[in-house]
Design a protein around this motif. Structure first.
Motif, PDB file in Angstrom:
ATOM      1  N   ASP A  96      -8.446  -2.071  -5.151  1.00 44.46           N
ATOM      2  CA  ASP A  96      -7.894  -2.547  -3.895  1.00 44.46           C
ATOM      3  C   ASP A  96      -7.138  -1.445  -3.134  1.00 44.46           C
ATOM      4  O   ASP A  96      -6.246  -1.723  -2.337  1.00 44.46           O
ATOM      5  N   ALA A  97      -7.477  -0.209  -3.448  1.00 42.53           N
ATOM      6  CA  ALA A  97      -6.908   0.913  -2.686  1.00 42.53           C
ATOM      7  C   ALA A  97      -7.957   1.335  -1.665  1.00 42.53           C
ATOM      8  O   ALA A  97      -9.142   1.012  -1.803  1.00 42.53           O
ATOM      9  N   LYS A  98      -7.529   2.052  -0.641  1.00 42.61           N
ATOM     10  CA  LYS A  98      -8.462   2.608   0.333  1.00 42.61           C
ATOM     11  C   LYS A  98      -8.705   4.082  -0.005  1.00 42.61           C
ATOM     12  O   LYS A  98      -7.874   4.731  -0.653  1.00 42.61           O
ATOM     13  N   ALA A  99      -9.852   4.571   0.475  1.00 41.78           N
ATOM     14  CA  ALA A  99     -10.257   5.939   0.146  1.00 41.78           C
ATOM     15  C   ALA A  99     -10.365   6.789   1.405  1.00 41.78           C
ATOM     16  O   ALA A  99     -10.960   6.362   2.391  1.00 41.78           O
ATOM     17  N   ALA A 100      -9.796   7.980   1.345  1.00 39.89           N
ATOM     18  CA  ALA A 100      -9.905   8.927   2.463  1.00 39.89           C
ATOM     19  C   ALA A 100     -10.441  10.251   1.950  1.00 39.89           C
ATOM     20  O   ALA A 100     -10.293  10.575   0.772  1.00 39.89           O
ATOM     21  N   ILE A 101     -11.045  10.996   2.866  1.00 33.17           N
ATOM     22  CA  ILE A 101     -11.511  12.344   2.524  1.00 33.17           C
ATOM     23  C   ILE A 101     -10.904  13.330   3.497  1.00 33.17           C
ATOM     24  O   ILE A 101     -10.771  13.034   4.691  1.00 33.17           O
ATOM     25  N   GLN A 102     -10.517  14.493   2.987  1.00 34.92           N
ATOM     26  CA  GLN A 102     -10.022  15.545   3.868  1.00 34.92           C
ATOM     27  C   GLN A 102     -11.159  16.537   4.116  1.00 34.92           C
ATOM     28  O   GLN A 102     -11.601  17.229   3.197  1.00 34.92           O
ATOM     29  N   LEU A 103     -11.647  16.565   5.355  1.00 37.15           N
ATOM     30  CA  LEU A 103     -12.722  17.494   5.710  1.00 37.15           C
ATOM     31  C   LEU A 103     -12.107  18.846   6.055  1.00 37.15           C
ATOM     32  O   LEU A 103     -11.168  18.926   6.852  1.00 37.15           O
ATOM     33  N   ALA A 104     -12.665  19.894   5.432  1.00 34.90           N
ATOM     34  CA  ALA A 104     -11.999  21.189   5.533  1.00 34.90           C
ATOM     35  C   ALA A 104     -12.963  22.348   5.730  1.00 34.90           C
ATOM     36  O   ALA A 104     -14.149  22.263   5.401  1.00 34.90           O
ATOM     37  N   HIS A 105     -12.395  23.429   6.261  1.00 38.46           N
ATOM     38  CA  HIS A 105     -13.076  24.727   6.321  1.00 38.46           C
ATOM     39  C   HIS A 105     -11.974  25.769   6.155  1.00 38.46           C
ATOM     40  O   HIS A 105     -11.008  25.775   6.908  1.00 38.46           O
ATOM     41  N   ALA A 106     -12.161  26.654   5.192  1.00 42.81           N
ATOM     42  CA  ALA A 106     -11.078  27.590   4.850  1.00 42.81           C
ATOM     43  C   ALA A 106     -10.970  28.770   5.802  1.00 42.81           C
ATOM     44  O   ALA A 106      -9.944  29.457   5.834  1.00 42.81           O
ATOM     45  N   GLY A 107     -12.051  29.075   6.547  1.00 44.21           N
ATOM     46  CA  GLY A 107     -11.987  30.240   7.438  1.00 44.21           C
ATOM     47  C   GLY A 107     -11.683  31.504   6.651  1.00 44.21           C
ATOM     48  O   GLY A 107     -12.299  31.771   5.617  1.00 44.21           O
ATOM     49  N   ARG A 108     -10.670  32.260   7.088  1.00 46.02           N
ATOM     50  CA  ARG A 108     -10.370  33.553   6.448  1.00 46.02           C
ATOM     51  C   ARG A 108      -9.721  33.405   5.077  1.00 46.02           C
ATOM     52  O   ARG A 108      -9.531  34.392   4.378  1.00 46.02           O
ATOM     53  N   LYS A 109      -9.334  32.173   4.731  1.00 44.03           N
ATOM     54  CA  LYS A 109      -8.730  31.966   3.408  1.00 44.03           C
ATOM     55  C   LYS A 109      -9.756  31.492   2.377  1.00 44.03           C
ATOM     56  O   LYS A 109      -9.386  30.945   1.344  1.00 44.03           O
ATOM     57  N   ALA A 110     -11.032  31.708   2.673  1.00 42.67           N
ATOM     58  CA  ALA A 110     -12.085  31.393   1.700  1.00 42.67           C
ATOM     59  C   ALA A 110     -12.130  32.531   0.690  1.00 42.67           C
ATOM     60  O   ALA A 110     -12.295  33.690   1.063  1.00 42.67           O
ATOM     61  N   ASN A 111     -11.959  32.173  -0.573  1.00 42.31           N
ATOM     62  CA  ASN A 111     -11.978  33.174  -1.628  1.00 42.31           C
ATOM     63  C   ASN A 111     -13.366  33.156  -2.274  1.00 42.31           C
ATOM     64  O   ASN A 111     -13.551  32.633  -3.362  1.00 42.31           O
TER      65      ASN A 111
END
Ligand code: FMN
Length: 338
Positions: A96-111
């Motif tokens: 009975d919880a709701k679900a969210a997603i964080q859509l991301a792009h790291a840009g220059r912090k992509a390792n």
């Protein structure tokens, strides 16, 4: 006392049973560099839902392979990701919880091993690669990737989407004058620096009409960075575009020493809430029920995001309920003990 922490919160067609949100946290557990959900993710997220968190937001999930923070990040850049993410949301919804997603792009912090991208060709620090300055074509491709990510998130069955515009990742790199040195329509004035996020929101909204959150860094801890005036401007723009809530974090834009203390980011959420007249989420060293209740009762924020406290204790909502003298309706299986 009427407990606000355990009161429902409705945004558009979605009602959260309480104000407790599991803050997005990268788990670096996708092993094959393919962004796929692993058994660990299923147990990790479902256990917080069983613990009675109202909204479980899954970690920064990349809309493009080059947008991952690490090779172990979750991805949503292709349809093959949908099935695993569906299992995650099903586990969350069972309680009975709701679900969210964080859509991301790291840009220059992509390792990452391959080429990385940013509004300007400026590395975060010596440990990171110098990114390629994005062309208009790169920008358009990335905006489309956010839209396609949202489309897949909808197919998965997520209730809420959050765009990661904080911590110095790609969207934040466009927003901040410390990282955006462009001379075209995407750089310069606050209005121009906002353009990339504006277009991402517009594009996402062509496929998603559910609740939309945006996480921002409400303090950059560096001279010449965005000020609260800028954040309120961005937040007013987001409100006008139909964003439902701003999740206000801080830092990560440029290397800077931060000295955190309990509730160290709450005042940023409060200033954005009052300045732009938009709902906000507070996050950062919130660890007790009383602290969360104070923030909500004083109208400093509308939702409480918890990260490390929920890593330590998946049953934090029960701990907070006991502290506040609230009778939590636990999972049916636990009620005799609770
Ligand atoms: C292990 C870990 C991973 C994190 N990954 C993310 C992330 O994917 N996206 C994000 O916006 N914040 C991320 N954060 C930041 C948290 O969401 C949160 O804002 C921060 O930890 C402060 O909250 P806390 O004091 O309750 O831990 C991460 C934090 C931790 C501890």
């Amino acid at each position: 006392m009427k407990h606000k922490l355990f009161s429902p919160y409705t945004i558009k067609n979605v009602t959260l049973k309480n104000r407790i949100v599991m803050s997005p946290m990268c788990m670096y557990s996708s092993h094959e560099q393919d962004g796929m959900v692993q058994p660990f993710h299923l147990a990790h997220y479902e256990s917080r839902a069983a613990g009675q968190v109202g909204l479980v937001m899954i970690e920064a999930t990349s809309v493009l392979p080059e947008g991952r923070i690490s090779h172990e990040d979750l991805g949503i850049w292709e349809d093959a990701h949908i099935e695993g993410l569906k299992e995650v949301t099903e586990g969350i919804h069972r309680h009975d919880a709701k679900a969210a997603i964080q859509l991301a792009h790291a840009g220059r912090k992509a390792n990452l091993k391959d080429e990385i991208f940013s509004p300007s060709a400026k590395a975060f620090n010596d440990a990171f690669k110098v990114p390629t300055e994005m062309t208009k074509q790169d920008i358009d491709r990335t905006i489309t990737a956010f839209k396609e990510g949202a489309e897949r998130a909808k197919e998965v069955g997520f209730d809420i989407i959050e765009l990661h515009g904080a911590h110095g990742y790609l969207i934040n790199q466009f927003l901040s004058p410390l990282t955006n040195e462009r001379n075209d329509e995407y750089g310069g004035s606050a209005e121009n620096r906002y353009r990339f996020l504006k277009e991402v929101i517009e594009s996402v909204q062509t496929v998603w009409d559910g609740p939309l959150f945006v996480r921002i860094s409400g303090e950059e801890y560096h001279e010449g960075g965005n000020t609260m005036e800028d954040f309120i401007f961005f937040s007013k723009e987001m409100k006008a575009q139909g964003v439902d809530l701003i999740d206000v974090s801080s830092g990560g834009v440029v290397p800077a020493a931060i000295d955190p203390y309990p509730g160290y980011q709450v005042s940023y959420a409060e200033q954005v809430k009052n300045g732009a007249q938009i709902d906000t989420g507070a996050v950062g060293l919130i660890t007790s029920g009383n602290q969360a209740e104070e923030i909500l009762q004083n109208d400093r924020a509308d939702l409480i995001f918890l990260a490390r406290a929920l890593l330590k204790n998946p049953y934090w909502p029960k701990q907070a309920a006991d502290e506040l003298g609230y009778e939590l309706e636990g999972p049916r299986q636990y009620t005799r003990a609770w």
